[in-house]
Design a protein around this motif. Structure first.
Motif, PDB file in Angstrom:
ATOM      1  N   UNK A  67      23.111   1.957  12.879  1.00 15.27           N
ATOM      2  CA  UNK A  67      21.685   2.077  13.223  1.00 15.27           C
ATOM      3  C   UNK A  67      21.095   3.264  12.475  1.00 15.27           C
ATOM      4  N   UNK A  68      21.827   4.386  12.514  1.00 19.04           N
ATOM      5  CA  UNK A  68      21.341   5.599  11.867  1.00 19.04           C
ATOM      6  C   UNK A  68      21.203   5.388  10.358  1.00 19.04           C
ATOM      7  N   UNK A  69      22.185   4.707   9.766  1.00 22.46           N
ATOM      8  CA  UNK A  69      22.150   4.486   8.308  1.00 22.46           C
ATOM      9  C   UNK A  69      20.973   3.586   7.928  1.00 22.46           C
ATOM     10  N   UNK A  70      20.735   2.554   8.737  1.00 21.79           N
ATOM     11  CA  UNK A  70      19.624   1.632   8.440  1.00 21.79           C
ATOM     12  C   UNK A  70      18.293   2.385   8.542  1.00 21.79           C
ATOM     13  N   UNK A  71      18.140   3.160   9.609  1.00 21.43           N
ATOM     14  CA  UNK A  71      16.874   3.877   9.791  1.00 21.43           C
ATOM     15  C   UNK A  71      16.682   4.921   8.681  1.00 21.43           C
ATOM     16  N   UNK A  72      17.759   5.611   8.349  1.00 18.66           N
ATOM     17  CA  UNK A  72      17.654   6.622   7.294  1.00 18.66           C
ATOM     18  C   UNK A  72      17.232   5.971   5.977  1.00 18.66           C
ATOM     19  N   UNK A  73      17.865   4.829   5.673  1.00 12.80           N
ATOM     20  CA  UNK A  73      17.505   4.122   4.437  1.00 12.80           C
ATOM     21  C   UNK A  73      16.029   3.707   4.471  1.00 12.80           C
ATOM     22  N   UNK A  74      15.603   3.131   5.587  1.00 13.01           N
ATOM     23  CA  UNK A  74      14.224   2.647   5.688  1.00 13.01           C
ATOM     24  C   UNK A  74      13.238   3.811   5.594  1.00 13.01           C
ATOM     25  N   UNK A  75      13.605   4.929   6.219  1.00 13.20           N
ATOM     26  CA  UNK A  75      12.728   6.096   6.191  1.00 13.20           C
ATOM     27  C   UNK A  75      12.597   6.618   4.760  1.00 13.20           C
ATOM     28  N   UNK A  76      13.730   6.722   4.087  1.00 13.14           N
ATOM     29  CA  UNK A  76      13.690   7.249   2.723  1.00 13.14           C
ATOM     30  C   UNK A  76      12.958   6.310   1.774  1.00 13.14           C
ATOM     31  N   UNK A  77      13.048   5.016   2.058  1.00  9.71           N
ATOM     32  CA  UNK A  77      12.456   4.035   1.147  1.00  9.71           C
ATOM     33  C   UNK A  77      11.149   3.437   1.673  1.00  9.71           C
ATOM     34  N   UNK A  78      10.605   4.041   2.718  1.00 12.61           N
ATOM     35  CA  UNK A  78       9.314   3.621   3.281  1.00 12.61           C
ATOM     36  C   UNK A  78       9.276   2.138   3.625  1.00 12.61           C
ATOM     37  N   UNK A  79      10.299   1.699   4.326  1.00 13.33           N
ATOM     38  CA  UNK A  79      10.341   0.309   4.781  1.00 13.33           C
ATOM     39  C   UNK A  79      10.131   0.307   6.297  1.00 13.33           C
ATOM     40  N   UNK A  80       9.259  -0.569   6.774  1.00 17.36           N
ATOM     41  CA  UNK A  80       8.964  -0.614   8.211  1.00 17.36           C
ATOM     42  C   UNK A  80      10.124  -1.228   8.994  1.00 17.36           C
ATOM     43  N   UNK A  81      10.209  -0.844  10.266  1.00 10.34           N
ATOM     44  CA  UNK A  81      11.290  -1.337  11.118  1.00 10.34           C
ATOM     45  C   UNK A  81      10.723  -1.736  12.479  1.00 10.34           C
ATOM     46  N   UNK A  82      11.035  -2.949  12.912  1.00  5.12           N
ATOM     47  CA  UNK A  82      10.653  -3.386  14.248  1.00  5.12           C
ATOM     48  C   UNK A  82      11.932  -3.495  15.084  1.00  5.12           C
ATOM     49  N   UNK A  83      12.129  -2.578  16.052  1.00  7.24           N
ATOM     50  CA  UNK A  83      13.312  -2.686  16.898  1.00  7.24           C
ATOM     51  C   UNK A  83      13.122  -3.814  17.900  1.00  7.24           C
ATOM     52  N   UNK A  84      14.226  -4.423  18.310  1.00 14.68           N
ATOM     53  CA  UNK A  84      14.104  -5.562  19.205  1.00 14.68           C
ATOM     54  C   UNK A  84      15.318  -5.675  20.119  1.00 14.68           C
ATOM     55  N   UNK A  85      15.042  -6.002  21.389  1.00 13.07           N
ATOM     56  CA  UNK A  85      16.126  -6.265  22.320  1.00 13.07           C
ATOM     57  C   UNK A  85      16.300  -7.768  22.439  1.00 13.07           C
ATOM     58  N   UNK A  86      16.059  -8.292  23.649  1.00 18.12           N
ATOM     59  CA  UNK A  86      16.248  -9.724  23.858  1.00 18.12           C
ATOM     60  C   UNK A  86      15.038 -10.533  23.400  1.00 18.12           C
ATOM     61  N   UNK A  87      13.984  -9.849  23.013  1.00 13.93           N
ATOM     62  CA  UNK A  87      12.801 -10.564  22.517  1.00 13.93           C
ATOM     63  C   UNK A  87      12.016 -11.261  23.607  1.00 13.93           C
ATOM     64  N   UNK A  88      12.017 -10.699  24.824  1.00 14.93           N
ATOM     65  CA  UNK A  88      11.263 -11.342  25.917  1.00 14.93           C
ATOM     66  C   UNK A  88       9.906 -10.686  26.141  1.00 14.93           C
ATOM     67  N   UNK A  89       9.472  -9.852  25.221  1.00 15.19           N
ATOM     68  CA  UNK A  89       8.173  -9.193  25.399  1.00 15.19           C
ATOM     69  C   UNK A  89       7.058 -10.212  25.544  1.00 15.19           C
ATOM     70  N   UNK A  90       6.178  -9.969  26.508  1.00 19.85           N
ATOM     71  CA  UNK A  90       5.051 -10.870  26.749  1.00 19.85           C
ATOM     72  C   UNK A  90       3.785 -10.401  26.050  1.00 19.85           C
ATOM     73  N   UNK A  91       3.869  -9.278  25.348  1.00 17.89           N
ATOM     74  CA  UNK A  91       2.659  -8.761  24.695  1.00 17.89           C
ATOM     75  C   UNK A  91       2.804  -8.707  23.174  1.00 17.89           C
ATOM     76  N   UNK A  92       3.831  -9.366  22.656  1.00 23.96           N
ATOM     77  CA  UNK A  92       4.023  -9.365  21.205  1.00 23.96           C
ATOM     78  C   UNK A  92       4.629  -8.073  20.702  1.00 23.96           C
ATOM     79  N   UNK A  93       5.241  -7.301  21.602  1.00 20.20           N
ATOM     80  CA  UNK A  93       5.806  -6.005  21.220  1.00 20.20           C
ATOM     81  C   UNK A  93       6.950  -6.119  20.236  1.00 20.20           C
ATOM     82  N   UNK A  94       7.658  -7.257  20.249  1.00 21.28           N
ATOM     83  CA  UNK A  94       8.805  -7.422  19.344  1.00 21.28           C
ATOM     84  C   UNK A  94       8.480  -8.390  18.199  1.00 21.28           C
TER      85      UNK A  94
END
Lengths: 498, 404
Positions: A67-94
């Motif tokens: 997780x840390x490596x992915x976030x570090x890479x995305x941060x350094x390379x300005x890539x957006x990240x959407x974290x997600x659990x089970x994907x049951x959000x009712x407001x489009x949060x995921x």
């Protein structure tokens, strides 16, 4: 769906897709990176299914280091990240973004430590809410917050949304039941907040993380408190001529100093839909139905049920049944718990809204909602957590009828605005997500929203985590930093000084 | 002579902070000043006195909600609640006597700034669990609000909770909305005499793991129990483990009997009722055993089962007196002499599984030279500093209070 725009994908990032996928594969081996369109389809929406968007790529890490490596890479390379659990959000949060990584935490599904002596459990974020209770019920404990989706939703998602449920009037929300977190910042740094001790030190970052909708960091471990199961629980099923009478009964129960374990209300449309669906024995003729559940020692429950009955009679109750067995109690709840799918059977489509109002405003809000229904030409079924004023109006519509979806959305926005007008809030438990994002100015001033975004800037200055959610207008952090300076002005003469 | 600003409105508060921010003139934010001797001494040339921002603005007993301006005395709030048989369920500690001041001086702003809690923290949480909404002025001099007056609310980040316990270093709260609760009709304390140390912890653990719904659990070793007995509390002079029961009369009786069945074999059982029970818990909550002495006092937060092991570990290096609240999770440690033994205390905390230690009572020079609050790991400290910089970029609100 209409109306709600997502940030325009960054062409430069889209052009780098192959390179980004390659880099991520080096960080998360094997099947942990999914980039085939057909497999990514499973991730294109959450429980607000009207919105769909394929992510740039899906990553399923298995370790905190990944997780840390992915976030570090995305941060350094300005890539957006959407974290997600089970994907049951009712407001489009995921909901994914087209130029961002969808970071699924569902491989983090282990219960790490059960500590009944300290009434604490440590789990990974992908464990379901009900999974925590299942892990401790043989010891006589349970995890109190129980959103209706508890069988499917993950505890990580519960933290993202500060989930509630029917028990939260008495037992609190997620934020009152989380003791500690391990999380990864967007920079890849790992931090720990709290633990098995009762209060965390320093700024209450646990509070900020809980309900932050995935905008501040990625949770990798959660410590929750668990409670001893109450000795008994019994429920009363009370019918009233109108929702107003039911609402008054709720106020009087609380006024009498009784805090029930759960207190839920349904209106006529919802009662009949639920009764058709599960045959729970609900009074079809009632204008409103109240379920009041009392839990605790048997002597207390008996005593309080007597008081609740008396209060209900004084409020014109037309029917009253008290559960005499566990089976009957569960039957009472079955209708309420099935209310959403039940309403789904009487209408081709429905929109589920989520706003909270001060309880005493209930009669006025219901009257105004009926008028709004006439204005928009749509029906609305009401199911709500009466104890805490959290409304779930279900707006019935038919997507195949031209204009009905738009009318339903406009009706929904009017209802939430109404909640704010009566001193309530835009969302009680489903989150702002994309659904209520553009309504935020109904509740907050520009300065209010600026402070919220300053929190974001402290955690995620490049604004890469879950972009497009919660905030209607994105300020760049540098721009937010500007301050109007009154250099040279004298200290204010109007303020009393000594 | 420092300038004292005494705003009467949120707008005047904003004006004062705007000036301070523009001129980089730090402010010490106070209500009545009852907790000035808590935390690190503030380095500021001016005082922002909120005591004129006072008054209950809204109290709706049936809605279980109360809104008050930050300088409102807690005593006023508690009296209003009592008139409706309600209370602040988290039972906030009154630090006054421990810090050598009168009791009952605090304000609601101070309650929130210091995230106060009492013995009932165990069941009901702290101030942070009961705050619903806040209006505040940021260190940039911007008035903002967050939260609301309803229990269920996830509209935006939870700034009311984040500001609770921030010691006035992020923003100046001007108005606060709290959740209130019905007050229990009756209460009783189950006193178990005899067990000490690990045995007492085991008794508290068993009680908290039962369905007796204990709302507070404390253990007083012999010397401390004797001191409270001397003060007129109904305790014997041996070690005492206290379990608080609150609720409807028949329920309290029933649960008392349940505890007797569960724990009776482990020692003597005494029942303390009503006002005597309330007074006893007030003494435990307000650290009465250490009031009036000139010792240094630490507040240590660890996992509940670690309280006794922490004390055993600390006894190897530091002579002290102590007692536990929160079923062992909160330890009050009193150390004689001028050295607070900060490293020894924190090393013991670390050895028993972690938590944190806060130096509560010590002369100002000691609180300046020793980290009063638990030092944080680097990335967490950096994040906290970034949050502070966002809300108060010129560092004008209570500088130095939480750290150097």
């Amino acid at each position: 769906m209409t109306g709600i725009a997502m940030p325009k994908p960054d062409g430069d990032v889209l052009a780098r897709r192959a390179e980004i996928v390659r880099a991520l594969r080096a960080l998360v081996p094997g099947e942990g990176v999914i980039d085939a369109e057909v497999e990514m389809r499973a991730y294109e929406t959450d429980a607000l299914t009207a919105y769909r968007q394929l992510p740039l790529v899906v990553v399923l890490p298995e370790t905190v280091e990944q997780v840390a490596a992915v976030l570090r890479y995305c941060h350094e390379n300005e890539v957006k990240v959407v974290p997600r659990g089970a994907g049951t959000s009712l407001s489009g949060g995921a909901l994914p973004v087209g130029d961002g990584v969808l970071l699924s935490m569902m491989k983090f599904n282990q219960v790490l430590d059960i500590d009944p002596d300290n009434r604490a459990v440590v789990v990974q974020p992908g464990v379901t809410n009900l999974g925590i209770t299942r892990a401790v019920e043989h010891l006589g404990f349970y995890y109190a917050p129980d959103p209706s989706s508890q069988i499917a939703c993950s505890i990580g998602g519960n933290i993202a949304e500060n989930s509630g449920g029917v028990h939260c009037l008495k037992y609190g929300l997620t934020t009152n039941n989380v003791l500690g977190l391990e999380m990864v910042l967007v920079t890849g740094e790992v931090i720990r907040l709290g633990g098995k001790h009762l209060d965390s030190e320093g700024y209450d970052l646990l509070a900020l993380m809980t309900g932050s909708e995935g905008l501040l960091g990625v949770v990798t471990e959660v410590t929750v408190r668990i409670l001893q199961k109450p000795e008994t629980a019994r429920a009363a099923l009370i019918g009233f001529p109108t929702s107003e009478d039911g609402g008054q009964c709720v106020a009087d129960i609380i006024g009498a100093g009784i805090i029930p374990g759960g207190m839920e209300m349904m209106d006529e449309l919802a009662i009949n839909a639920a009764e058709d669906f599960v045959d729970a024995g609900y009074p079809r003729e009632a204008g409103a139905l109240l379920i009041v559940e009392l839990d605790g020692p048997e002597a207390e429950v008996d005593h309080l049920l007597g008081e609740v009955e008396a209060i209900a009679r004084r409020n014109k109750a037309t029917s009253l049944r008290v559960s005499t067995s566990e089976e009957e109690r569960l039957t009472f709840w079955a209708g309420r718990k099935a209310a959403f799918p039940a309403v789904g059977r009487i209408s081709p489509d429905y929109l589920c809204m989520d706003g909270t109002i001060p309880r005493k405003a209930l009669p006025d809000v219901l009257t105004r909602m009926r008028a709004l229904g006439e204005k928009h030409g749509l029906r609305c079924a009401n199911v709500f957590h009466a104890g805490d004023g959290n409304l779930h109006p279900l707006i019935l519509y038919d997507a195949n009828q031209p204009g009905q979806l738009e009318a339903a959305e406009a009706f929904g926005a009017d209802i939430l605005t109404l909640c704010v007008e009566f001193g309530g809030v835009l969302t009680g438990e489903h989150g702002v997500g994309i659904e209520k994002r553009d309504l935020m100015p109904e509740m907050f001033t520009e300065d209010d929203l600026k402070q919220q975004q300053r929190v974001k800037c402290a955690f995620d200055p490049k604004q890469l985590l879950n972009p497009g959610k919660v905030f209607p207008v994105l300020h760049r952090c540098a721009e937010l930093g500007r301050m109007h300076v009154h250099k040279g002005q004298l200290p204010f003469p109007d303020i009393p000084r000594f | 002579m420092p300038d004292t600003f005494k705003p009467r409105t949120a707008e005047e508060t904003r004006d004062a902070v705007q000036w301070a921010s523009a001129e980089v003139q730090p402010l010490e934010v106070v209500g009545t000043g009852s907790k000035r001797a808590l935390g690190r001494p503030v380095q500021a040339g001016h005082v922002l006195d909120l005591s004129a921002l006072s008054g209950i603005e809204l109290y709706e007993p049936a809605e279980l909600v109360l809104t008050a301006l930050a300088g409102t005395p807690l005593a006023e709030i508690e009296a209003a609640l009592e008139a409706h048989d309600q209370e602040l369920a988290f039972d906030p500690i009154d630090y006054g006597p421990l810090l050598g001041r009168p009791a009952g001086e605090g304000t609601v702003g101070g309650l929130v700034a210091c995230n106060l809690a009492g013995s009932k923290r165990l069941k009901h949480g702290a101030a942070r669990d009961h705050i619903l909404g806040i209006e505040a002025v940021s260190g940039r001099g911007e008035i903002f609000k967050s939260g609301g007056r309803v229990v269920k609310n996830v509209t935006g980040y939870d700034l009311p909770r984040a500001l609770t316990g921030s010691w006035g270093t992020l923003a100046v709260a001007t108005k606060i909305t709290l959740k209130v609760q019905p007050r229990a009709q009756t209460e009783a304390t189950f006193v178990l005499t005899g067990p000490a140390g690990a045995e007492a912890t085991a008794a508290m653990t068993a009680a908290m793991g039962s369905s007796a719904e204990v709302s507070a659990a404390a253990h007083l070793p012999a010397g401390i129990a004797a001191r409270l007995a001397d003060d007129g509390h109904p305790l014997a002079d041996g070690p005492a483990t206290l379990l608080r029961l609150e609720g409807f009369g028949p329920s309290v009786d029933y649960r008392f009997e349940a505890l007797k069945t569960l724990l009776g074999g482990r020692g003597g059982v005494v029942r303390v009722d009503g006002d005597a029970s309330r007074a006893l818990w007030r003494a435990v909550r307000d650290v009465r055993p250490f009031v009036g002495a000139d010792t240094l006092v630490w507040r240590v937060s660890v996992a509940p089962t670690a309280g006794a092991t922490f004390l055993a570990d600390l006894a190897e290096t530091v002579a002290h007196e102590a007692y536990c609240d929160w079923s062992g999770g909160l330890v009050w440690v009193s150390i004689a002499g001028a050295d607070p033994c900060a490293n020894a205390v924190r090393d013991s905390v670390a050895r028993v599984g972690g938590g944190h230690a806060t130096l509560i009572r010590a002369p100002a020079p000691v609180r300046t030279s020793v980290p009063v609050f638990q030092p944080q790991a680097e990335p967490l400290a950096a994040l906290s500093a970034r949050l502070k910089a966002q809300f108060d970029p010129h560092g004008v609100l209570n500088p130095g209070r939480m750290g150097s």
